[in-house]
Design an enzyme around this catalytic site. Structure first.
Site, mmCIF file in Angstrom:
data_model
loop_
_atom_site.group_PDB
_atom_site.id
_atom_site.type_symbol
_atom_site.label_atom_id
_atom_site.label_comp_id
_atom_site.label_asym_id
_atom_site.label_seq_id
_atom_site.Cartn_x
_atom_site.Cartn_y
_atom_site.Cartn_z
ATOM 1 N N LYS A 22 51.520 -21.731 -10.161
ATOM 2 C CA LYS A 22 50.606 -22.788 -10.612
ATOM 3 C C LYS A 22 49.979 -22.416 -11.956
ATOM 4 O O LYS A 22 49.866 -23.255 -12.848
ATOM 5 C CB LYS A 22 49.522 -22.981 -9.535
ATOM 6 N N ASN A 23 49.565 -21.154 -12.110
ATOM 7 C CA ASN A 23 48.859 -20.759 -13.331
ATOM 8 C C ASN A 23 49.766 -20.678 -14.556
ATOM 9 O O ASN A 23 49.277 -20.528 -15.670
ATOM 10 C CB ASN A 23 48.138 -19.418 -13.122
ATOM 11 N N CYS A 117 31.568 -22.896 -11.632
ATOM 12 C CA CYS A 117 32.308 -23.174 -10.407
ATOM 13 C C CYS A 117 31.894 -22.134 -9.391
ATOM 14 O O CYS A 117 31.087 -21.248 -9.687
ATOM 15 C CB CYS A 117 33.807 -23.161 -10.638
ATOM 16 N N ARG A 122 31.753 -19.093 -15.630
ATOM 17 C CA ARG A 122 33.028 -19.403 -16.275
ATOM 18 C C ARG A 122 32.893 -20.285 -17.518
ATOM 19 O O ARG A 122 33.374 -21.424 -17.560
ATOM 20 C CB ARG A 122 33.998 -20.025 -15.269
ATOM 21 N N ASP A 305 42.734 -12.606 -8.242
ATOM 22 C CA ASP A 305 43.172 -13.692 -7.355
ATOM 23 C C ASP A 305 43.726 -13.182 -6.018
ATOM 24 O O ASP A 305 44.061 -13.984 -5.146
ATOM 25 C CB ASP A 305 44.221 -14.571 -8.056
ATOM 26 N N ARG A 397 45.130 -26.551 -3.383
ATOM 27 C CA ARG A 397 45.167 -26.479 -4.846
ATOM 28 C C ARG A 397 46.234 -25.501 -5.323
ATOM 29 O O ARG A 397 46.749 -25.648 -6.431
ATOM 30 C CB ARG A 397 43.813 -26.013 -5.406
#
Ligand code: UD1
Length: 424
Positions: A22-23, A117, A122, A305, A397
């Protein structure tokens, strides 16, 4: 709102194939804004954040096609109104990746400030400082970044802190700047290099990605390209840890073991056996697991992560593990939920001390962010009784049907539609 029900204590055994990252896919999609030619992407994961980026690009009048599973075709002929509105940006911070490409190609952009968030403040100050260095005039007005510049010009920009999307945004902008740009103190994450690969296919001149200094020689225009997104190392690492926490044997196919070295080395130090092949990894848990300290760090260090998932694992390891979070200031939201399951975790500032092994008991849990939710699922796999994880949209997500993949490995897990909880 969907929730997951997990009946714990099933040993996982089997193989899974990991999808694209995804990233890496998010900046690749934003890169389509740099050209009026089509950009065709393969191996794009079917996750919610990708849908959000698709909606943002459609909003910008990009022709967005999703011709088959994991494949997207994006054509940005013109963007009459280069604005990323708050409603879309607040759902996903990575929307800010449109800022660099939009101002570089169209001379102006209006992108909502993402705000904080769950895992910290961030800010995007480094993105803004870098673009200013390329000659972009930026004003912050009414919660929006208003960027204008007729022609970006190459410049030197040392990032004051290591960021991933910062260099991605700047690298994209610099491909269309006049002259050379040198970005220093860049993250060496594989996802940054995957974006550089796509940009080179589009005609950009980029060198040094994968190191901390990236050189970009601007060109007049970029063209279309086809590109397959690199495999998701975070998803791969999550399922290896799911195997480890259940005392199981899990093979991950279609990954790049070199991108996961810090994770697989750490799991070996905890006593797991790892077999490495060119495009796959096989983990076999050995009893008992041993606790081991870790600090999150930019690549090739241990990824932030995977910190939450590793913490769930350490609740089942013998000894104490000190887990230090160095990237984000508030990335321990999973701790309170793990404690409710019986975990022995103490947090002081950026350190969490996990003592194990402690028996975990299933209960009703609330997902708070993407990776924290994954850690609760892992804890549920190890817990006695039933674990319910609410607000599964956070997991969606970044994971393609996490319950489907885990069920394929033998987990007793299912997705159920929203409230109310059955009475206990
Ligand atoms: C990316 C990843 C995310 C991962 C993170 C760190 C994507 C879409 N997301 O997020 O999954 O957890 O890298 O590996 O690729 N910072 C500033 N100013 C800035 C930018 C960042 O102070 O302008 C700070 C952040 O608050 C954070 C640190 O720098 O403390 C690293 O953030 P960064 O690497 O930029 O995270 P993202 O790129 O948003």
């Amino acid at each position: 709102m969907d929730r997951l029900r997990i009946k714990g204590k099933c040993r996982l055994e089997g193989r899974l194939r990991v999808g694209g990252a995804k990233n890496a896919a998010l900046p690749a999609m934003a890169a389509c804004l740099l050209t009026d030619q089509p950009v065709a992407l393969e191996n794009v994961p079917e996750v919610r954040d990708i849908g959000t980026m698709g909606r943002l690009l459609s909003h910008l009048q990009v022709k967005v096609e999703h011709p088959g599973t994991r494949s997207w075709r994006l054509e940005a002929l013109d963007v009459p109104e280069p604005e990323a509105p708050y409603d879309l940006v607040k759902r996903m911070r990575a929307s800010v990746l449109c800022l660099g490409p939009l101002v570089a190609r169209f001379g102006r952009a209006r992108v909502s400030l993402p705000g904080g968030c769950a895992i910290g403040a961030r800010p995007i100050d480094m993105h803004i400082a870098g673009l200013r260095r390329l000659g972009v005039e930026i004003r912050l007005e009414h919660g929006y970044v208003e960027a204008r510049c007729a022609h970006l010009r190459g410049a030197q920009f040392p990032f004051p802190g290591v960021s991933v999307t910062g260099p991605e945004n700047l690298m994209m902008a610099a491909t269309l700047a006049r002259g050379e740009t040198v970005l220093r103190n860049c993250a060496a994450e594989p996802e940054v290099s995957d974006l550089a690969d796509l940009l080179r296919r589009m005609g950009a001149h980029i060198e040094g990605d994968g190191s901390d200094v990236i050189h970009i020689q601007g060109v007049e225009q970029l063209g279309g390209a086809e590109h397959s997104i690199l495999p998701d190392r975070i998803v791969a690492g999550t399922f290896l840890m799911a195997g480890a926490i259940t005392g199981g044997r899990v093979g991950v196919e279609g990954c790049r073991p070199a991108d996961l070295i810090s994770t697989t080395d750490l799991l070996e130090r905890c006593g797991c056996r790892i077999e490495r092949a060119e495009n796959s990894l096989l983990l076999e848990a050995q009893e008992p697991l041993q606790a081991h300290d870790v600090r999150t760090a930019p690549h090739p260090g241990f990824p932030t992560d995977l910190q939450a998932q590793y913490m769930a694992l350490m609740t089942q390891a013998r000894g104490s593990a000190i887990i230090t979070e160095t990237i984000f200031e508030n990335r321990f939201m999973h701790v309170a939920e793990l404690q409710r399951m019986g975990a022995d975790i103490r947090v002081t500032g950026r350190h969490a001390v996990v003592r194990g092994p402690t028996p975990l008991e299933g209960t009703k849990l609330m997902a708070t962010d993407l990776r924290a939710s994954a850690s609760l699922v892992l804890a549920g796999l190890a817990a006695s009784g039933e674990t319910w994880v609410d607000r599964v949209y956070h997991i969606d997500r970044g994971y393609e049907s996490i319950e489907g993949t885990l069920a394929g490995l033998g987990a007793a897990i299912e997705r159920l539609p929203g409230p109310p909880y059955p009475s206990a």
